[in-house]
Design a protein around this motif. Structure first.
Motif, PDB file in Angstrom:
ATOM      1  N   ASN A 147       0.903  -1.237  -0.015  1.00 25.79           N
ATOM      2  CA  ASN A 147       0.074  -0.069   0.163  1.00 25.79           C
ATOM      3  C   ASN A 147       0.947   1.285  -0.002  1.00 25.79           C
ATOM      4  O   ASN A 147       1.920   1.481   0.616  1.00 25.79           O
ATOM      5  N   GLY A 148       0.523   2.197  -0.844  1.00 21.33           N
ATOM      6  CA  GLY A 148       1.059   3.420  -1.040  1.00 21.33           C
ATOM      7  C   GLY A 148       2.482   3.420  -1.793  1.00 21.33           C
ATOM      8  O   GLY A 148       3.252   4.334  -1.539  1.00 21.33           O
ATOM      9  N   GLY A 194       3.018   3.450  -4.889  1.00 21.09           N
ATOM     10  CA  GLY A 194       3.187   4.316  -5.948  1.00 21.09           C
ATOM     11  C   GLY A 194       2.502   3.341  -7.190  1.00 21.09           C
ATOM     12  O   GLY A 194       2.757   4.245  -8.387  1.00 21.09           O
ATOM     13  N   LYS A 195       1.852   2.303  -7.011  1.00 22.91           N
ATOM     14  CA  LYS A 195       1.289   1.787  -8.226  1.00 22.91           C
ATOM     15  C   LYS A 195       0.217   2.764  -8.828  1.00 22.91           C
ATOM     16  O   LYS A 195       0.574   2.741 -10.380  1.00 22.91           O
ATOM     17  N   THR A 196      -0.569   3.162  -8.334  1.00 29.07           N
ATOM     18  CA  THR A 196      -1.470   4.070  -8.963  1.00 29.07           C
ATOM     19  C   THR A 196      -0.864   5.443  -9.419  1.00 29.07           C
ATOM     20  O   THR A 196      -1.205   5.716 -10.622  1.00 29.07           O
ATOM     21  N   THR A 197       0.112   5.833  -8.853  1.00 27.45           N
ATOM     22  CA  THR A 197       0.823   7.191  -9.289  1.00 27.45           C
ATOM     23  C   THR A 197       1.350   6.646 -10.711  1.00 27.45           C
ATOM     24  O   THR A 197       1.362   7.323 -11.682  1.00 27.45           O
ATOM     25  N   HIS A 224      -3.280  -6.596  -5.718  1.00 29.23           N
ATOM     26  CA  HIS A 224      -2.656  -7.115  -4.441  1.00 29.23           C
ATOM     27  C   HIS A 224      -3.031  -8.735  -4.525  1.00 29.23           C
ATOM     28  O   HIS A 224      -2.500  -9.216  -3.546  1.00 29.23           O
TER      29      HIS A 224
HETATM   30  N1  ATP Z   1      -2.717  13.684  -4.940  1.00 28.49           N
HETATM   31  C1  ATP Z   1      -1.925  13.193  -4.038  1.00 28.49           C
HETATM   32  N2  ATP Z   1      -1.347  14.174  -3.087  1.00 28.49           N
HETATM   33  C2  ATP Z   1      -0.451  13.771  -2.023  1.00 28.49           C
HETATM   34  N3  ATP Z   1       0.244  12.373  -1.891  1.00 28.49           N
HETATM   35  C3  ATP Z   1      -0.313  11.609  -2.808  1.00 28.49           C
HETATM   36  C4  ATP Z   1      -1.415  11.926  -3.893  1.00 28.49           C
HETATM   37  N4  ATP Z   1      -1.358  10.881  -4.556  1.00 28.49           N
HETATM   38  C5  ATP Z   1      -1.006   9.765  -4.078  1.00 28.49           C
HETATM   39  N5  ATP Z   1      -0.052  10.261  -3.033  1.00 28.49           N
HETATM   40  C6  ATP Z   1       0.911   9.460  -2.078  1.00 28.49           C
HETATM   41  O1  ATP Z   1       1.835   8.886  -3.115  1.00 28.49           O
HETATM   42  C7  ATP Z   1       1.884   7.517  -2.301  1.00 28.49           C
HETATM   43  C8  ATP Z   1       1.647   6.533  -3.443  1.00 28.49           C
HETATM   44  O2  ATP Z   1       0.212   6.446  -3.726  1.00 28.49           O
HETATM   45  P1  ATP Z   1      -0.265   5.608  -4.599  1.00 28.49           P
HETATM   46  O3  ATP Z   1      -1.886   5.576  -4.685  1.00 28.49           O
HETATM   47  O4  ATP Z   1       0.280   5.351  -6.153  1.00 28.49           O
HETATM   48  O5  ATP Z   1       0.111   4.059  -4.062  1.00 28.49           O
HETATM   49  P2  ATP Z   1      -0.438   2.708  -4.344  1.00 28.49           P
HETATM   50  O6  ATP Z   1       0.695   1.803  -4.491  1.00 28.49           O
HETATM   51  O7  ATP Z   1      -1.486   2.563  -5.577  1.00 28.49           O
HETATM   52  O8  ATP Z   1      -1.198   2.089  -3.011  1.00 28.49           O
HETATM   53  P3  ATP Z   1      -2.257   1.314  -2.757  1.00 28.49           P
HETATM   54  O9  ATP Z   1      -1.981  -0.262  -2.870  1.00 28.49           O
HETATM   55  O10 ATP Z   1      -2.870   1.559  -1.352  1.00 28.49           O
HETATM   56  O11 ATP Z   1      -3.710   1.581  -3.584  1.00 28.49           O
HETATM   57  C9  ATP Z   1       1.183   7.348  -1.188  1.00 28.49           C
HETATM   58  O12 ATP Z   1       1.875   7.480  -0.137  1.00 28.49           O
HETATM   59  C10 ATP Z   1       0.078   8.528  -1.408  1.00 28.49           C
HETATM   60  O13 ATP Z   1      -0.341   9.170  -0.008  1.00 28.49           O
END
Ligand code: ATP
Length: 234
Positions: free
Chosen positions: A39-40, A42-45, A191
């Motif tokens: 979690n967190g 950066g996958k979605t980013t 996941h």
């Molecule tokens: N718009 C935003 N503003 C500030 N921080 C952000 C933003 N978008 C994402 N983040 C931060 O960037 C990090 C990566 O987020 P992301 O959603 O890409 O993770 P993820 O791997 O997809 O997580 P998950 O498995 O929980 O969905 C996280 O710590 C999140 O808090």
């Protein structure tokens, strides 16, 4: 082999200091690539930067050799994506929603709409309002809307969210069939390690904002994942 995605030196950092750093990743046409990470991580980013929904601070993304920053419309043309909740006119049926989306593209027929509804198990519900749908049924609609334009690259962020067993099996079958018959490239974050293990030929681990690539091998994916996470937190 043709390159579907080339990401070079991509960095996106948020005000909280989190994000992704200096990502280099090449994905070839026809591959099914799984994106894994805590979690967190950066996958979605990563997927948002890949599809132009977010601009990276640094670095470059090319889709089928077209730069997404300088030529967004052309680069994104052959891409279908489900990132976040499905977008739909809730008072309309999935059929009508897909019909509207299909008008944005040339050559999408009513038969194509029927096929996508079947691929996602929505045929029995095709005339019901989306507002009456459960979370899993909305997710199925989101997958249908990513498939309807017959894209060459399909990006799915946690597509298994909310799906029941039937939906999970259908999604796997659909991805495998589309991949086999049309050579479409898939990038899928999840996941559900065992699901990705069944589907993908390559894996991209995103841990602490950094990426490492792993080819499908004999070692169980869960073991590889746990090892990589343990190494990263040391
Ligand atoms: N718009 C935003 N503003 C500030 N921080 C952000 C933003 N978008 C994402 N983040 C931060 O960037 C990090 C990566 O987020 P992301 O959603 O890409 O993770 P993820 O791997 O997809 O997580 P998950 O498995 O929980 O969905 C996280 O710590 C999140 O808090």
């Amino acid at each position: 082999m043709e390159k579907a995605v080339v990401i070079t030196g991509m960095t996106k950092q948020f005000s909280n200091g989190r994000g992704i750093q200096n990502i280099d990743l090449t994905i070839y046409q026809g591959e099914i690539v799984g994106i894994l990470g805590p979690n967190g991580a950066g996958k979605t980013t990563l997927l948002k930067c890949l599809t132009g929904l977010t601009s990276p601070d640094r670095g470059k993304v090319e889709l089928f050799a077209i730069d997404i920053q300088s030529n967004y419309k052309e680069a994104i043309g052959p891409v279908g994506a489900l990132i976040g909740p499905a977008v739909a006119y809730e008072k309309m049926s999935p059929y009508k929603n897909l019909k509207m989306i299909s008008r944005l593209y040339s050559g999408i027929t009513d038969t194509d709409i029927d096929m996508v509804l079947q691929q996602t198990g929505l045929t029995p519900f095709k005339d019901e309002k989306i507002s009456s749908f459960s979370m899993g049924m909305k997710q199925r609609f989101g997958i249908a809307s990513a498939l309807i334009s017959k894209p060459r690259l399909i990006v799915l962020d946690e597509p298994t969210n909310g799906l029941d067993i039937d939906g999970l099996l259908l999604l796997r079958k659909t991805i495998q069939e589309i991949s086999k018959h049309s050579g479409v490239t898939f990038v899928i974050s999840s996941h559900h390690i065992s699901e990705l293990e069944k589907l993908c030929n390559r894996f991209c681990f995103l841990i602490n904002g950094e990426v490492s690539v792993y080819e499908a091998g004999n070692e169980p994916l869960e073991d590889v994942y746990v090892r990589k996470v343990e190494v990263a937190v040391r």
